[in-house]
Scaffold this active site. Structure first.
Site, PDB file in Angstrom:
ATOM      1  N   GLN A  86     -19.643  45.498-100.190  1.00  0.00           N
ATOM      2  CA  GLN A  86     -19.996  45.323 -98.786  1.00  0.00           C
ATOM      3  C   GLN A  86     -21.486  45.594 -98.576  1.00  0.00           C
ATOM      4  O   GLN A  86     -22.033  46.587 -99.060  1.00  0.00           O
ATOM      5  CB  GLN A  86     -19.141  46.270 -97.924  1.00  0.00           C
ATOM      6  CG  GLN A  86     -19.320  46.096 -96.427  1.00  0.00           C
ATOM      7  CD  GLN A  86     -18.866  44.734 -95.902  1.00  0.00           C
ATOM      8  OE1 GLN A  86     -17.941  44.139 -96.434  1.00  0.00           O
ATOM      9  NE2 GLN A  86     -19.518  44.251 -94.867  1.00  0.00           N
ATOM     10  N   ASP A 128     -17.517  36.605-102.715  1.00  0.00           N
ATOM     11  CA  ASP A 128     -18.485  36.462-101.622  1.00  0.00           C
ATOM     12  C   ASP A 128     -19.368  35.227-101.832  1.00  0.00           C
ATOM     13  O   ASP A 128     -20.033  34.775-100.894  1.00  0.00           O
ATOM     14  CB  ASP A 128     -19.409  37.692-101.573  1.00  0.00           C
ATOM     15  CG  ASP A 128     -19.034  38.673-100.477  1.00  0.00           C
ATOM     16  OD1 ASP A 128     -18.459  38.239 -99.471  1.00  0.00           O
ATOM     17  OD2 ASP A 128     -19.349  39.872-100.636  1.00  0.00           O
ATOM     18  N   LYS A 160     -10.705  43.319 -93.549  1.00  0.00           N
ATOM     19  CA  LYS A 160     -10.420  42.519 -94.744  1.00  0.00           C
ATOM     20  C   LYS A 160      -9.143  43.013 -95.425  1.00  0.00           C
ATOM     21  O   LYS A 160      -8.325  42.227 -95.885  1.00  0.00           O
ATOM     22  CB  LYS A 160     -11.604  42.577 -95.724  1.00  0.00           C
ATOM     23  CG  LYS A 160     -12.805  41.768 -95.258  1.00  0.00           C
ATOM     24  CD  LYS A 160     -14.044  42.077 -96.068  1.00  0.00           C
ATOM     25  CE  LYS A 160     -15.279  41.464 -95.414  1.00  0.00           C
ATOM     26  NZ  LYS A 160     -16.543  41.900 -96.034  1.00  0.00           N
TER      27      LYS A 160
HETATM   28  N1  GUN Z   1     -21.952  42.168 -94.720  1.00  0.00           N
HETATM   29  C1  GUN Z   1     -21.924  41.292 -93.684  1.00  0.00           C
HETATM   30  N2  GUN Z   1     -21.250  40.175 -94.036  1.00  0.00           N
HETATM   31  C2  GUN Z   1     -20.854  40.348 -95.309  1.00  0.00           C
HETATM   32  C3  GUN Z   1     -20.102  39.548 -96.213  1.00  0.00           C
HETATM   33  O1  GUN Z   1     -19.689  38.415 -95.919  1.00  0.00           O
HETATM   34  N3  GUN Z   1     -19.887  40.097 -97.437  1.00  0.00           N
HETATM   35  C4  GUN Z   1     -20.359  41.306 -97.795  1.00  0.00           C
HETATM   36  N4  GUN Z   1     -20.111  41.735 -99.014  1.00  0.00           N
HETATM   37  N5  GUN Z   1     -21.057  42.071 -96.982  1.00  0.00           N
HETATM   38  C5  GUN Z   1     -21.295  41.599 -95.741  1.00  0.00           C
END
Ligand code: GUN
Length: 293
Positions: free
Chosen positions: A96, A119, A52
């Site tokens: 996350q 998110d 990211k």
């Molecule tokens: N863990 C797996 N996919 C995601 C996501 O799209 N966002 C976040 N914050 N954690 C994740």
């Protein structure tokens, strides 16, 4: 069979984002800023967060990562969320997932300012999404919609079968595919671990979206010839063919299913890159909304 190329599609989306970011910078407006909180040392999470950050920088979005140890208490994490909620330099942020077991994930999600929740996991954003109102759409489902759009796949009136009911993918994409717009207007069936006659249902899908979290779960005989198959899974499985000793696999047995599907997303290079593009798009949107640009 045509591959639904997430790398190509996400590159097009990221190009559009970088043009908009460049325009902001040219106008002396600060670049959008995405922050991520990473608690603990889960290798998959570390990989996601690093990806990211790399993608953010590539489009000109400022990125910061807040690493916190596994021993972080819920109270300490709430304090960090509160700090980012109030940091005017940060347009949007993510925590996350998964979080260490001693931390209540839902409590943390609910503590995020919905206007910075890129998110799209906060109940306010989930509720708005379900009502079809303007909101931050969760990144993976919106990435799936973007790939359907890019390849001009007809969704109206089609039977869309979703495998898996997670809050992150299965549940929201099942809602979105049923909504009165494009991509959408599908007749949706949501399948999960308690579904009876699963193979019969998947074999009737015109569009099959698989987010069940089990490597190569969907086999050729579960798929209707000519179907569109979207594979959300990503698993590192042992392999004696590759140098590293590992290979990435999806929730779909690609070799067999690609013989019957009309369109299929590969793993890697399918939904994965789309997810990151969705997050970047949400960050740009957050900057525009929160700064009233
Ligand atoms: N863990 C797996 N996919 C995601 C996501 O799209 N966002 C976040 N914050 N954690 C994740």
């Amino acid at each position: 069979m045509e591959l639904l190329d997430g790398k190509k599609t996400s590159a097009a989306l990221k190009d559009d984002i970088s043009i908009e970011v460049a325009k902001m910078i040219d106008a002396d407006i600060e670049a959008p800023h995405l922050a991520a909180i990473l608690v603990g040392e889960d290798p998959a999470s570390q990989t996601y967060v690093a990806a990211k950050e790399k993608a953010s920088k590539a489009v000109g979005i400022t990125s910061s990562i807040y690493n916190m140890p596994t021993s972080t208490t819920e109270k300490e994490l709430l304090k960090m969320v509160d700090f980012l909620n109030n940091d005017d330099d940060v347009d949007g942020f993510i925590v996350q997932l998964p979080l260490p077991e001693h931390i209540n994930e839902q409590k943390i999600i609910e503590s995020i300012n919905p206007n910075k929740d890129v998110d799209g996991f906060h109940p306010v954003n989930v509720g708005k999404m379900a009502l079809g109102l303007e909101s931050f759409l969760p990144a993976t489902p919106s990435g799936i919609l973007e790939i359907l759009k890019y390849y001009n796949i007809k969704t109206e009136g089609k039977h869309c079968v979703v495998l898996g009911r997670s809050n992150i993918v299965g549940s929201p994409i099942s809602i979105m595919m049923g909504q009165k717009k494009y991509p959408g207007n599908s007749t949706v069936t949501l399948c999960h671990s308690r579904t009876e006659n699963l193979e019969e249902i998947t074999a009737s899908a015109d569009i099959l979206i698989v987010a069940i979290g089990s490597p190569e779960f969907v086999k050729k005989d579960m798929v209707k010839p000519g179907a569109v198959v979207i594979d959300v899974g990503i698993h590192r499985v042992k392999s004696n063919v590759t140098k590293s000793g590992y290979k990435l696999k999806g929730d779909v047995e690609f070799e067999g299913v690609s013989q019957v599907a009309a369109y299929i997303t590969p793993v890697p290079g399918g939904v994965g890159p789309m997810t990151i593009a969705g997050l970047l798009a949400n960050t740009l949107k957050a900057a525009k909304i929160n700064r009233k640009l």
